[in-house]
Write an enzyme that holds these catalytic residues in place. Structure first.
Site, mmCIF file in Angstrom:
data_model
loop_
_atom_site.group_PDB
_atom_site.id
_atom_site.type_symbol
_atom_site.label_atom_id
_atom_site.label_comp_id
_atom_site.label_asym_id
_atom_site.label_seq_id
_atom_site.Cartn_x
_atom_site.Cartn_y
_atom_site.Cartn_z
ATOM 1 N N SER A 161 4.195 28.664 -83.217
ATOM 2 C CA SER A 161 5.294 28.927 -84.144
ATOM 3 C C SER A 161 4.758 29.665 -85.358
ATOM 4 O O SER A 161 3.572 29.532 -85.705
ATOM 5 C CB SER A 161 5.926 27.609 -84.588
ATOM 6 N N TYR A 187 3.477 19.683 -88.962
ATOM 7 C CA TYR A 187 3.957 20.579 -87.901
ATOM 8 C C TYR A 187 3.123 21.862 -87.873
ATOM 9 O O TYR A 187 2.667 22.302 -86.805
ATOM 10 C CB TYR A 187 5.427 20.905 -88.122
#
Length: 315
Positions: A161, A187
């Site tokens: 990501s 994350y």
């Protein structure tokens, strides 16, 4: 060996997974897609099935997996879509999946994940996002190494990501034992780990013909964001450049995964980072595209591999 020439393709951010795989014959090839019951996972699996692959959906919820498999078969005509239980946060579940897999594996798409969750820990005390997004996939992929090597020319897809730009892997405190927990830093760290895994796996496994690449699928509204507030989503939209046009459908979001998994344009290519169906360059200050240099640092990649092995051995 991996080529150093940047990869350019005829596809764009508007391309769909089915468009990317058009004309590619995957008959006789076997694929596993983690998190294949929803979001970009199901669209990745659909494209692989449409090209003729035998596809296994590795999912936490087998009932949802069976529904997705039936829907994929209905839309593609391919009845070789199977379902197997897999909980990446549960090492016993990963070990069971590995032990029951038999024969070669040509494509492994490490797609499942959680995003910006509240602070949660596995029974071992590991931070949940790192445990799920990286350690679980690390255990799965290394456990399936022999099957990947047996395939000859296997590809592993590591879904990362742009959030990896938020944080390197903080080796001094991976599991937030001494620093305040931050869901987005956790994350981001896990997504950096996904890129570093591609770098070191390609180096280690090149002689086995296994190529591993990482990618940014794009901003897609799926179950992945179940912990993300509307305010966070609005901010992400603003950072990506504004309007809803910046958000992709799951069909478009899966396109880069399918490109990395199947395209002959990537023959001999490993350890790279892709976005919008193109190989990405280094991140430029003030942008949210490209890769952070720390995410492709060979020394950090080797250190992460060693730490991951030691962590799993100690479990």
């Amino acid at each position: 060996m991996t080529t150093s020439t940047p990869v350019n393709t005829p596809f764009t951010s508007e391309s769909t997974a089915l468009e990317v795989v058009r004309g590619i014959d995957l008959a006789g090839r076997r694929a596993v897609v983690t998190g294949g019951a929803s979001g970009i996972g199901v669209e990745t699996a659909r494209a692989l099935a449409a090209a003729g692959a035998d596809v296994t959906l590795a999912v936490r919820n087998p009932e949802a997996g069976q529904r997705a498999a039936a829907e994929i078969t209905g839309s593609t005509g391919n009845d070789r879509v199977l379902v197997a239980p897999l909980d990446l946060a549960d090492l016993a579940s990963v070990a069971t999946f590995v032990s029951t897999w038999d024969g070669p594996l040509h494509i492994l798409v490490n797609n499942a994940g959680i995003m910006a969750s509240p602070e949660m820990r596995t029974p071992q005390g590991w931070e949940m996002q790192f445990a799920t997004n990286h350690l679980g996939h690390f255990a799965l992929t290394t456990g399936l190494h022999r099957s990947l090597a047996a395939a000859g020319g296997a590809r592993v897809v590591s879904v990362s990501s742009a959030a990896h730009l938020r944080s390197p892997v903080v080796f001094e405190d991976i599991h937030f034992e001494r620093r305040p927990y931050d869901p987005w830093l956790a994350y981001g760290q896990s997504k950096t780990a996904n890129v570093l895994f591609a770098v070191d796996a390609t180096r280690r496994w090149a002689d086995d013909g296994i190529l591993v690449n990482a990618l940014m699928p794009g901003a897609i509204r799926t179950n992945l964001q179940r912990y993300v507030s509307d305010e966070d989503l609005a901010r992400m939209r603003a950072q990506s450049g504004g309007g809803a046009a910046q958000w992709k459908t799951p069909e478009r979001g899966a396109a880069t995964s399918v490109l990395v998994a199947t395209s002959p344009l990537l023959n001999g290519v490993g350890g790279r980072y892709f976005e919008d169906c193109q190989e990405a360059g280094p991140n430029q200050p003030g942008t949210r595209t490209g890769y952070a240099p720390y995410a492709r640092d060979p020394e950090a990649a080797g250190r992460l591999w060693q730490v991951s092995e030691e962590t799993l051995r100690a479990a």
